[in-house]
Design a protein around this motif. Structure first.
Motif, PDB file in Angstrom:
ATOM      1  N   ARG A  57      -2.133  46.691  26.428  1.00 47.70           N
ATOM      2  CA  ARG A  57      -1.870  48.043  26.939  1.00 47.70           C
ATOM      3  C   ARG A  57      -1.061  48.880  25.946  1.00 47.70           C
ATOM      4  N   PHE A  58      -1.458  50.155  25.838  1.00 48.33           N
ATOM      5  CA  PHE A  58      -0.804  51.113  24.948  1.00 48.33           C
ATOM      6  C   PHE A  58      -0.401  52.360  25.730  1.00 48.33           C
ATOM      7  N   ASP A  59       0.662  53.015  25.262  1.00 49.41           N
ATOM      8  CA  ASP A  59       1.047  54.273  25.916  1.00 49.41           C
ATOM      9  C   ASP A  59       0.313  55.446  25.270  1.00 49.41           C
ATOM     10  N   ARG A  60       0.643  56.633  25.703  1.00 54.13           N
ATOM     11  CA  ARG A  60      -0.051  57.840  25.231  1.00 54.13           C
ATOM     12  C   ARG A  60       0.142  58.068  23.736  1.00 54.13           C
ATOM     13  N   GLY A  61       1.241  57.580  23.195  1.00 55.80           N
ATOM     14  CA  GLY A  61       1.496  57.744  21.767  1.00 55.80           C
ATOM     15  C   GLY A  61       0.922  56.636  20.915  1.00 55.80           C
ATOM     16  N   GLY A  62       0.208  55.707  21.528  1.00 57.94           N
ATOM     17  CA  GLY A  62      -0.388  54.612  20.781  1.00 57.94           C
ATOM     18  C   GLY A  62       0.518  53.419  20.577  1.00 57.94           C
TER      19      GLY A  62
END
Length: 276
Positions: A57-62
């Motif tokens: 899993r990654f957040d919106r900023g990568g």
């Protein structure tokens, strides 16, 4: 769906890509868990790593939110793996990850209908550490799959060990996991009949003379269970089991139990090899 919405894909991630992620997109994770990485690497190298849909899993900023130990295992094993990958999650969603209770080996054994699953799981895990020369540190982290697989491959031996361990517990309050592992290793070394004879004597105490290693061990087990000595290290107790088993097999007389010391006088773990 816009680019800001979570995006779910299935991707093959190899060592090079895993390395790039960990080196450049892993600024906010916990410390690596070496035991977990070793466990995953071992499974990947042995072809036992199964795709079950657990995501990277990654957040919106990568930035990586979840999966660093699995990615580290891909690097160490050198073998690409297929993962579900989720991107564009909120950064603070990380706090809710890994908060559930994982299925333990005992849970899985119970599901599969194994009697006394807690005892069986404890015995199997300790035997695996013992046979893997991983005592006293127990640094290998065995997975639920590995422990269940070991039980399935050694069903009769583990069940016999659990039966003798329960009987000894009722007589001395000795740890069932520890004594069960000893029975397993004794039966492997000298046969189930001889191991059962030893544990029968240890459980009943009948007909044992002073100087008998079995009587000495039995008295120690009762003492340890009735005092604060119950907290002594499992590895130390294992050594005393082995010492008395080997003494019994050699018809040796024993008056006391103590850990061996090296040439500097420092207490050592001692030899855990059981005489056949």
């Amino acid at each position: 769906m816009t680019n800001s919405n979570p995006k779910i894909t299935t991707e093959m991630i190899g060592p090079a890509e895993a390395k790039e992620i960990l080196e450049h997109h892993n600024a906010q994770n916990r410390a690596f868990k070496r035991k977990s990485i070793n466990q995953y690497t071992r499974a990947m190298r042995q072809g036992e790593w199964t795709f079950i849909g657990d995501p990277i899993r990654f957040d919106r900023g990568g930035e990586l939110l979840d999966g660093q130990n699995r990615l580290a295992a891909v690097i160490e094993s050198g073998i690409p793996q297929t993962f579900v990958v989720i991107r564009n999650l909120e950064p603070d969603s990380q706090r809710y990850m890994d908060s559930g209770v994982k299925r333990s080996p005992a849970d899985q054994l119970k599901i599969e209908g194994v009697a006394h699953p807690n005892e069986v799981a404890q015995i199997a895990a300790l035997v695996m550490h013992w046979k893997g020369n991983d005592l006293p540190g127990m640094n290998i982290k065995y997975s639920t799959f590995e422990i269940v697989e070991f039980v399935e491959a050694n069903t009769n031996a583990v069940e016999a060990a659990a039966t003798h361990a329960r009987a000894l517990y009722h007589a001395t309050r000795a740890s069932k996991g520890t004594s069960g592992a000893v029975y397993f290793m004794a039966a492997e070394a000298a046969g189930a009949e001889t191991a059962s004879e030893f544990f029968g004597l240890l459980t009943s105490g009948a007909g044992l003379d002073n100087g008998s290693p079995v009587l000495l061990l039995r008295n120690k087990l009762i003492y340890w269970a009735s005092t604060k000595a119950r907290s002594r290290e499992r590895a130390e107790i294992l050594y005393f089991y082995v010492r008395c088993w080997n003494g019994w097999r050699k018809n040796e007389k024993l008056e006391r139990l103590q850990l061996p010391r090296d040439s500097r006088g420092v207490v050592t773990m001692g030899d855990l090899r059981m005489r056949g």
